[in-house]
Design an enzyme around this catalytic site. Sequence first.
Site, PDB file in Angstrom:
ATOM      1  N   TRP A   1     -49.088   9.256   4.166  1.00 48.64           N
ATOM      2  CA  TRP A   1     -47.806   8.750   4.385  1.00 48.64           C
ATOM      3  C   TRP A   1     -47.844   8.170   5.762  1.00 48.64           C
ATOM      4  O   TRP A   1     -48.265   8.670   6.685  1.00 48.64           O
ATOM      5  CB  TRP A   1     -46.899   9.829   4.241  1.00 48.64           C
ATOM      6  CG  TRP A   1     -45.463   9.603   4.518  1.00 48.64           C
ATOM      7  CD1 TRP A   1     -44.596   8.563   4.012  1.00 48.64           C
ATOM      8  CD2 TRP A   1     -44.536  10.472   5.361  1.00 48.64           C
ATOM      9  NE1 TRP A   1     -43.247   8.762   4.492  1.00 48.64           N
ATOM     10  CE2 TRP A   1     -43.305   9.909   5.486  1.00 48.64           C
ATOM     11  CE3 TRP A   1     -44.745  11.521   6.336  1.00 48.64           C
ATOM     12  CZ2 TRP A   1     -42.477  10.493   6.083  1.00 48.64           C
ATOM     13  CZ3 TRP A   1     -43.673  12.116   6.887  1.00 48.64           C
ATOM     14  CH2 TRP A   1     -42.318  11.489   6.768  1.00 48.64           C
TER      15      TRP A   1
ATOM     16  N   ASP B   1     -48.337  19.768   3.129  1.00 47.21           N
ATOM     17  CA  ASP B   1     -47.297  18.891   3.130  1.00 47.21           C
ATOM     18  C   ASP B   1     -46.853  19.005   1.754  1.00 47.21           C
ATOM     19  O   ASP B   1     -47.406  18.432   0.749  1.00 47.21           O
ATOM     20  CB  ASP B   1     -47.602  17.293   3.525  1.00 47.21           C
ATOM     21  CG  ASP B   1     -46.116  16.645   3.673  1.00 47.21           C
ATOM     22  OD1 ASP B   1     -46.204  15.742   4.258  1.00 47.21           O
ATOM     23  OD2 ASP B   1     -45.062  17.283   3.051  1.00 47.21           O
TER      24      ASP B   1
ATOM     25  N   LYS C   1     -36.494  15.238  -2.169  1.00 49.26           N
ATOM     26  CA  LYS C   1     -36.495  14.648  -3.314  1.00 49.26           C
ATOM     27  C   LYS C   1     -36.165  15.700  -4.579  1.00 49.26           C
ATOM     28  O   LYS C   1     -35.534  15.494  -5.402  1.00 49.26           O
ATOM     29  CB  LYS C   1     -38.157  14.214  -3.523  1.00 49.26           C
ATOM     30  CG  LYS C   1     -38.212  12.998  -3.085  1.00 49.26           C
ATOM     31  CD  LYS C   1     -38.932  13.323  -1.377  1.00 49.26           C
ATOM     32  CE  LYS C   1     -39.314  11.893  -0.859  1.00 49.26           C
ATOM     33  NZ  LYS C   1     -39.572  12.086   0.414  1.00 49.26           N
TER      34      LYS C   1
END
Lengths: 410, 410
Positions: B139, B220, B256
């Site tokens: 990311w 993560d 999300k």
Amino acid sequence: MASGHGDSVFANVVRAPEDPILGVTVAYNKDPSPKKLNLGVGAYRTEEGKPLVLNVVRRAEQMLVNDTSRVKEYLPIVGLAEFNKLSAKLIFGVDSPAIQENRVTTVQCLSGTGSLRVGAEFLARHYHEHTIYIPQPTWGNHPKVFTIAGLSVKTYRYYSPETRGLDFQGLLDDLNAAPSGAIVLLHACAHNPTGVDPTPEQWEQIRQLMRSKGLLPFFDSAYQGFASGSLDEDAQSVRMFVSDGGECLVAQSYAKNMGMYGERVGALSIVCKSADVAVRVESQLKLVIRPMYSNPPIHGASIVATILKDSHMYDEWTVELKAMADRIISMRQKLFDALQARGTPGDWSHIIKQIGMFTFTGLNAQQVAFMTKEYHIYMTSDGRISMAGLSSQTVPLLADAIHAAVSTVV
Amino acid sequence: MASDHGDSVFANVVRAPEDPILGVTVAYNKDPSPKKLNLGVGAYRTEEGKPLVLNVVRRAEQMLVNDTSRVKEYLPIVGLAEFNKLSAKLIFGVDSPAIQENRVTTVQCLSGTGSLRVGAEFLARHYHEHTIYIPQPTWGNHPKVFTIAGLSVKTYRYYSPETRGLDFQGLLDDLNAAPSGAIVLLHACAHNPTGVDPTPEQWEQIRQLMRSKGLLPFFDSAYQGFASGSLDEDAQSVRMFVSDGGECLVAQSYAKNMGMYGERVGALSIVCKSADVAVRVESQLKLVIRSMYSNPPIHGASIVAAILKDSHMYHEWTVELKAMADRIISMRQKLFDALQARGTPGDWSHIIKQIGMFTFTGLNAQQVAFMTKEYHIYMTSDGRISMAGLSSQTVSLLADAIHAAVSAVV
């Protein structure tokens, strides 16, 4: 399945002490005594001793949440645009030339602390002077925020214990001795913890001195509207500096004046010499925010924006805000009267002279400890009490405790 | 009243470029074309192309906000206790021995970014190794978060462009060459941007290697439940590491999987060797947080806690979550089928093999630019597309654009 390592890689981590301010509430909560008083954290309480959610906040919140067309998409890195514009108008004034000339960049941050931290990190990266002068005393968290951000912290004289007022000459001397360009933290109003503010004339002298030495003002505005009851009056110090066309930073918090505490609503504004500079500064603020938390939380800022942009709600807010400020002022008077009535030794007029949520009692650490032990009254060890935590019911208990403390403990 | 200074003290501040990921939406919004597609940011869209607030989230939120007994007091520095406990159970499993043994400290943070930043600052201050290895690619915000926090960033091989799969030998070789004690960032599932995840067998080999070299895992976890549709399955990599009794950090995001995006809800957990260490670690995490924003926002975490603790709501959530995951999986199939139908040159099976919200198309920067210019399709320049942004309606447009890009641009 053993991992092959006996010790923790964090075995040497030392237990950090409880936060001195927030730790007061931790200690209060642990106290089993039925008659106890928490005068630690600056959170408003009603006459009934309860937390308060303003009516206008409750209404705005319900309106927003019951609107099923609203979504939870990411805000831009700089936060809710409407909120930012309204926040700038609130602190700088609706007719502020700085705003009209697009010289102000405003970014939504996490209440006052978050605004200070983002501003400080920006300065540590982009400003040529890395020293910040903070008043002595100041809010306990200020030095930590600035140090972690990469600034070096010095102090300037502020409070005079002898007069329980402003050490104005000391303040001027210390700022005069600061290196050109140094950053100076200023409490916009209702200085925390002392409640001692400069007069308008004194502010003007401070402004002149700072501008002549090129000192950069960084305002912490956590009590706009709470100090005098008037939003405009409490913004005078900031507006005085902005009117001269010079630059400054302002950290705004809605924790107290809108009662948004735990929703973490605030804004950082940087007033620049030109619109072009403001654009570039904003782009760099985004680089500070993105690796910290990407973008700020929507909920609280949406409530604040709803209220600020609607003239009826705005008016309602000013009325509820003034009621809170007035209740605090009346608590000051009641406490002062109660001490007079008891013939408590000493001059307690500072209780009614000081401004804002807190009274800097002048009690020393031993007296504070006595009051906690014998009367179950909790406050920070510097003798700061939150007037917002008092009620007509509890004033006598506090007055008794203070009387006992100054009579028995020296 | 001139301030006596002509120039801005920020005159030399350079304009920072737009954030590469968030900047895609900025560019998309500026595009006047009626037929355009935003496949940039990983935010879920419905078949109708609209943002989605889960029904269960809407319900929980209204329940909370319409409860006038609720207040907005500051949360503790570590956040909402109930939220923290429930988050730990969610990622580590309800029966996790690490939790039962009180070896886990969990602190509420601002979504994934905030959890990563707080964890990284903690490590920079209290861990003996200051190098973190991140997968290549990862990311876009990862290196910035870690660097600002004070860690030095290195990479390990991860994605193989030739196979469009995992470069497993490269990964093992690079981790094997890392200094003992180095921190290693691991995507718990649904690797961003590639969608390529290790198999359970590969995870086990990674675990063994890391434990034998004393490498510290920092997970993560931004897509738990979103990758396979199963919350437990998507947590397997994390649980494998915790089961061996070793230590690790986990950054959890609810952006999300609960659609909480702009409410900024997340948690950082640190699994320690002993309860005593966990207590000390937590006390130091508080110091990191206090100087950053004092305490986290209440709203989003309260909604998540309300859902996680109520078995009906929890169940509803899993159903809505699976529906989102299934829609994404069906978009993958539809896009693959559409490219097959067009006879688009190349092997596009990676579209259906990759996992999670994104597809790493394999398109190069020139092909991406072509698709944006000619077809008004927006994605990050590394060729990553958000499948969540597709619908049955828009798949054909995308397939046409890809077909044209690989035929016309090399």
